[in-house]
Design a protein around this motif. Structure first.
Motif, short mmCIF file in Angstrom:
data_model
loop_
_atom_site.label_atom_id
_atom_site.label_comp_id
_atom_site.label_asym_id
_atom_site.label_seq_id
_atom_site.Cartn_x
_atom_site.Cartn_y
_atom_site.Cartn_z
N ASP A 44 0.82 -1.21 0.00
CA ASP A 44 0.00 0.00 0.00
C ASP A 44 0.86 1.27 0.00
O ASP A 44 0.40 2.33 -0.42
CB ASP A 44 -0.94 0.01 1.21
CG ASP A 44 -2.03 -1.04 1.10
OD1 ASP A 44 -2.37 -1.41 -0.04
OD2 ASP A 44 -2.52 -1.50 2.15
N PRO A 47 4.48 1.54 -4.47
CA PRO A 47 3.84 1.28 -5.78
C PRO A 47 4.53 0.19 -6.60
O PRO A 47 3.86 -0.61 -7.26
CB PRO A 47 3.92 2.63 -6.49
CG PRO A 47 4.00 3.63 -5.38
CD PRO A 47 4.80 2.97 -4.31
N ARG A 50 3.61 -3.14 -5.11
CA ARG A 50 2.20 -3.40 -5.42
C ARG A 50 2.05 -3.94 -6.85
O ARG A 50 1.33 -4.91 -7.09
CB ARG A 50 1.39 -2.12 -5.26
CG ARG A 50 -0.11 -2.25 -5.50
CD ARG A 50 -0.79 -0.91 -5.22
NE ARG A 50 -2.18 -0.92 -5.58
CZ ARG A 50 -3.15 -1.41 -4.82
NH1 ARG A 50 -2.85 -1.96 -3.66
NH2 ARG A 50 -4.41 -1.37 -5.22
N ALA A 51 2.76 -3.32 -7.78
CA ALA A 51 2.71 -3.76 -9.17
C ALA A 51 3.32 -5.15 -9.33
O ALA A 51 2.80 -5.98 -10.09
CB ALA A 51 3.45 -2.76 -10.06
N ALA A 158 -8.70 8.46 -16.65
CA ALA A 158 -7.67 8.28 -15.63
C ALA A 158 -6.39 9.05 -15.93
O ALA A 158 -5.50 9.14 -15.09
CB ALA A 158 -7.34 6.79 -15.48
N HIS A 180 1.69 5.10 -11.64
CA HIS A 180 0.97 4.58 -10.47
C HIS A 180 -0.30 5.36 -10.16
O HIS A 180 -1.28 4.79 -9.67
CB HIS A 180 1.92 4.52 -9.26
CG HIS A 180 3.04 3.55 -9.46
ND1 HIS A 180 2.84 2.19 -9.58
CD2 HIS A 180 4.37 3.75 -9.63
CE1 HIS A 180 4.01 1.59 -9.78
NE2 HIS A 180 4.95 2.51 -9.81
N GLU A 181 -0.33 6.65 -10.49
CA GLU A 181 -1.55 7.42 -10.30
C GLU A 181 -2.65 6.95 -11.26
O GLU A 181 -3.81 6.81 -10.88
CB GLU A 181 -1.27 8.91 -10.52
CG GLU A 181 -0.51 9.57 -9.38
CD GLU A 181 -1.22 9.44 -8.05
OE1 GLU A 181 -2.45 9.66 -8.00
OE2 GLU A 181 -0.56 9.11 -7.04
N ALA A 183 -2.79 3.94 -12.69
CA ALA A 183 -3.16 2.58 -12.28
C ALA A 183 -4.15 2.62 -11.11
O ALA A 183 -5.13 1.86 -11.08
CB ALA A 183 -1.91 1.79 -11.89
N LYS A 184 -3.90 3.52 -10.18
CA LYS A 184 -4.78 3.66 -9.01
C LYS A 184 -6.16 4.15 -9.43
O LYS A 184 -7.19 3.67 -8.93
CB LYS A 184 -4.14 4.63 -8.02
CG LYS A 184 -4.85 4.72 -6.68
CD LYS A 184 -4.07 5.63 -5.74
CE LYS A 184 -4.76 5.74 -4.39
NZ LYS A 184 -4.01 6.65 -3.47
N ALA A 185 -6.21 5.07 -10.39
CA ALA A 185 -7.49 5.62 -10.85
C ALA A 185 -8.29 4.59 -11.65
O ALA A 185 -9.53 4.65 -11.69
CB ALA A 185 -7.23 6.86 -11.71
N GLU A 187 -8.39 1.29 -11.07
CA GLU A 187 -8.85 0.16 -10.25
C GLU A 187 -10.34 0.16 -9.95
O GLU A 187 -11.00 -0.88 -10.07
CB GLU A 187 -8.04 0.07 -8.95
CG GLU A 187 -6.75 -0.69 -9.11
CD GLU A 187 -6.13 -1.10 -7.78
OE1 GLU A 187 -6.89 -1.26 -6.80
OE2 GLU A 187 -4.91 -1.25 -7.73
N GLU A 192 -8.18 -4.66 -10.42
CA GLU A 192 -6.72 -4.68 -10.30
C GLU A 192 -6.08 -5.13 -11.62
O GLU A 192 -6.52 -6.09 -12.24
CB GLU A 192 -6.29 -5.63 -9.18
CG GLU A 192 -4.83 -5.51 -8.80
CD GLU A 192 -4.49 -6.27 -7.53
OE1 GLU A 192 -3.58 -5.86 -6.81
OE2 GLU A 192 -5.15 -7.31 -7.28
#
Length: 247
Positions: A44, A47, A50-51, A158, A180-181, A183-185, A187, A192
């Motif tokens: 968390d 990044p 996480r990936a 995104a 990463h921003e 990818a987060k948007a 989800e 995922e």
């Protein structure tokens, strides 16, 4: 934000993961350990970790294996890996960028040079081909998450820069610093991702004929067999007709 590039890296060649699952797990484990060492062992808050975990889950890597790889880093166990990039040329004038994680630079350099030279290629100096690629973020989703239009709209919202959709899945390209921003948007909309990593995207493609494609795939397979080699990027494009002949 056009979406017609047919570029694919070797990690997504159909069937490659199934044939070499053990080698794939070794590479994924190594990436998880390195990511955890470079940052916090909490996905968390990290990044890259996480990936790496998402990529491992996408290949059905057991949870115990993933946790062991994280524990290696947090306990200071195992080897210290360094990231190395090799650049060179393959059959048909194809440009190749080879990324490795190694605990023995001399061993990896020898193995990579041997694999390339034995299969019709040659290594160049640092920067010899990377100037023809753009360093970008790449997020992968399976085809089942939705059709091209749905993924395109989600990616646009995104903040992505480009999308490539095919029957094999969706490739969402971002600016290097936005990976990463974005990818987060994505989800909440698409779930995922199968993977999110920095990638090398070629500015121009080289169309490869049947003879050169046969040699090129043999070269890439030889590199992929090396546990130290993580990813092979190339600017090759093989037509559907040639792929059918190659089976």
């Amino acid at each position: 934000m056009a979406g017609h590039s047919k570029f694919k890296n070797i990690m997504h060649r159909k069937g490659a993961q199934d044939k070499k699952r053990s080698s794939m797990f070794s590479k994924l484990s190594r990436e998880i350990t390195v990511a955890a060492k470079m940052g916090l062992p909490d996905p968390d808050m990290n990044p890259r970790l996480r990936a790496a975990i998402a990529a491992a889950k996408a290949q059905s890597m057991p949870k115990d294996n993933i946790q062991r790889s994280i524990d290696k880093a947090s306990k200071g166990d195992g080897e210290n890996y360094e990231e190395i990039r090799y650049e060179g040329f393959g059959p048909g004038g194809v440009s190749l960028i080879i990324e490795a994680l190694t605990d023995n630079r001399n061993r990896t350099a020898t193995n990579v040079r041997t694999a390339v030279s034995k299969n019709g290629g040659n290594l160049g100096t640092a920067g010899s081909v990377s100037h023809g690629f753009d360093r970008m973020g790449l997020i992968n989703y399976p085809a089942k998450v939705g059709d091209a239009e749905k993924v395109f709209e989600a990616a646009l919202e995104a903040g992505a820069e480009d999308v490539t959709s095919s029957e094999d899945g969706h490739e969402i390209w971002t600016a290097q610093g936005d990976l990463h921003e974005v990818a987060k948007a994505l989800e909440p909309v698409l779930g995922e991702a199968e993977g999110a990593k920095l990638a090398w995207r070629p500015q121009t493609m080289v169309d490869v004929n049947e003879d050169d494609a046969t040699k090129l795939f043999k070269l890439i397979d030889a590199l992929d067999d090396d546990d130290d080699v993580q990813t092979v990027w190339g600017n090759y494009e093989v037509s559907d007709a040639v792929m059918e002949k190659l089976g």
